[in-house]
Write an enzyme that holds these catalytic residues in place. Structure first.
Site, PDB file in Angstrom:
ATOM      1  CG  ASP A  13      -1.829  -1.148   1.263  1.00 40.33           C
ATOM      2  OD1 ASP A  13      -2.470  -1.466   0.292  1.00 40.33           O
ATOM      3  OD2 ASP A  13      -1.654  -1.875   2.396  1.00 40.33           O
ATOM      4  CE  LYS A  16       3.403  -2.427  -4.577  1.00 40.06           C
ATOM      5  NZ  LYS A  16       2.870  -2.142  -3.115  1.00 40.06           N
ATOM      6  N   GLY A  40      -4.093  -4.483  -4.666  1.00 38.83           N
ATOM      7  CA  GLY A  40      -4.791  -3.530  -5.422  1.00 38.83           C
ATOM      8  C   GLY A  40      -4.087  -2.590  -5.668  1.00 38.83           C
ATOM      9  CG  HIS A  41      -0.817  -1.604  -7.865  1.00 42.09           C
ATOM     10  ND1 HIS A  41       0.025  -1.951  -8.964  1.00 42.09           N
ATOM     11  CD2 HIS A  41      -0.410  -1.974  -6.609  1.00 42.09           C
ATOM     12  CE1 HIS A  41       1.004  -2.710  -8.497  1.00 42.09           C
ATOM     13  NE2 HIS A  41       0.677  -2.817  -7.209  1.00 42.09           N
ATOM     14  CD  GLN A 226       0.783  -8.940  -2.204  1.00 46.02           C
ATOM     15  OE1 GLN A 226       1.744  -9.305  -2.828  1.00 46.02           O
ATOM     16  NE2 GLN A 226      -0.425  -9.259  -2.308  1.00 46.02           N
TER      17      GLN A 226
END
Length: 432
Positions: A13, A16, A40-41, A226
């Site tokens: 988080d 990225k 999730g991005h 991650q």
């Protein structure tokens, strides 16, 4: 030609997706090399929010080719859902724009069911904090040499045999150990027949494609999921993910040799967050922690869970530099710290009279250590409109310099807001 790896330096988080989006404009290929849809991005482009779980965020650029490497595990329903959503937003995803490694493993319905059942069976205080999306059980099958790969969808006879064997074992565990109803073979088989028709055109040899790209002197950007402290080997085990998140896995997870990596950019949030269970030495339980959570919009892109918030952990940052061979640092969410009169940075840990300069491998000790802080002056100015390093408040520049001193890595990118344009590119890793 350059090959650049993007990794998270904390517990994920870190932002990225936004940095990948920024650097994609200089790349020809964008490669996701590990993890699954437990990551999730989130990107904000021209006020529109995009959330990616499997597809590399480089897909927003129509002239780039995106690759999903063999180290990724894929839930076909989630992947096809992302493809559909992008198409509805006017971004068609075709085999010319996206290749999926035929060696990538598939998350099966029994994986997520087992994941949820096993987590529910754990006593309070023993829970891992899994997303319940089948990531761990899928990697267990992969390592156990009984996994089902994307390439198996090209031969439904092979797929049928593997499914029958695996489902028999999974149903035994579900019914006998967890007292959960068994899953239906025919339902899963028919479902995956449909998936095969849709996914087979995207399947290919990612390693070969990337090798040819390298020989053409194309730029390649590798995207991890991650963060370093969630690495299965080097993170706060067992409160980790089920794959290697560090930069070295960019090679293993995509089929590229290690001497072909030119730079590693570590994404470092200006403070620290963590989702789920596990040690978090700099976690704040006071008003400041609540302020960071609220101002930073700290909710998991995948789960929606609140992220635990704390001061910047220099020990975690130093671990990341060592484990990833980081060559440049991207500092994100610097704007969230605006308004803090004082800012703290953990320089080391202490417990029972002993000092620690690295995260302890003993999980009980890691959960007991206390951070030893240094304090620096904060700044009051909002910085979302700043577009050059020189225009940042002096105290913000001092904070960045302190991070550089602690990590011994130069800051190459500074993010001052969530939008694509709210980023200062100080040094481009694709320009050697």
């Amino acid at each position: 030609m350059s090959s650049v790896v993007i990794v998270g330096t904390q517990w994920g988080d870190e932002g990225k997706g936004k940095i990948v989006d920024l650097l994609t404009r200089y790349a020809d290929y964008v490669v996701r090399f590990q993890g699954g849809n437990n990551a999730g991005h989130t990107l904000v482009v021209e006020g529109k929010q995009f959330i990616f779980h499997i597809i590399p965020s480089g897909i927003l650029y129509e002239d780039k080719k995106c690759m999903i490497g063999n180290g990724v595990i894929i839930d076909p329903a989630v992947l096809l859902g992302e493809i559909k959503e992008l198409q509805e937003k006017g971004l068609p995803v075709t085999p010319e724009r996206l290749m999926i490694s035929e060696r990538a493993h598939l998350i099966m319905p029994y994986h997520s069911t087992l994941d949820q059942a096993s987590e529910a069976a754990l006593a309070q205080g023993k829970k891992i904090g899994t997303t319940g999306r089948g990531i761990g059980p899928c990697y267990v099958d992969k390592v156990g040499r009984r996994g089902i790969k994307v390439g198996d969808l090209a031969d439904m006879g092979v797929f049928r045999d593997k499914l029958q064997t695996n489902l028999d074992e999974a149903n035994f565990l579900l019914t006998q150990k967890y007292n959960v109803k068994p899953l239906d073979f025919d339902l899963i088989y028919d479902q995956f027949q449909s998936y095969a028709e849709q996914l087979n055109p995207f399947s290919g040899n990612v390693s070969l494609e990337l090798d040819n790209a390298r020989k053409r002197n194309d730029n390649i950007l590798f995207e991890g999921a991650q963060g370093t402290q969630l690495d299965i080997d080097h993170g706060t085990y067992p409160f980790v993910t089920s794959s290697n998140t560090i930069a070295g896995n960019a090679c293993n997870g995509s089929g590229v040799g290690p001497t072909h990596i030119d730079a590693v950019i570590g994404i470092l949030k200006a403070y620290t967050t963590r989702v789920g269970e596990g040690p978090f030495p700099t976690e704040l339980f006071d008003k400041t922690g609540e302020e960071l959570q609220k101002k930073g919009g700290e909710f998991g892109a995948t789960t929606g869970r609140k992220r635990r918030c704390g001061w910047l952990d220099g020990v975690v940052a130093a671990d990341a530099v060592r484990l990833n061979s980081i060559t440049g640092m991207a500092i994100t969410k610097l704007d969230v710290l605006s308004g803090q009169s004082k800012i703290k940075i953990a320089r080391e840990y202490q417990f029972d009279g002993k000092k620690y300069q690295a995260m302890p491998s003993n999980i009980q000790l890691a959960g007991s250590v206390q951070p030893v802080y240094e304090e620096v002056d904060g700044w009051q100015e909002e910085i979302g409109d700043v577009r050059s390093f020189e225009d940042l408040p002096a105290k913000a520049r001092d904070y960045i310099k302190r991070i550089e001193d602690i990590t011994e890595v130069e800051a190459s990118i500074i993010s001052v807001g969530p939008d694509r344009e709210e980023t200062l590119l100080l040094k481009n890793p694709f320009e050697n």
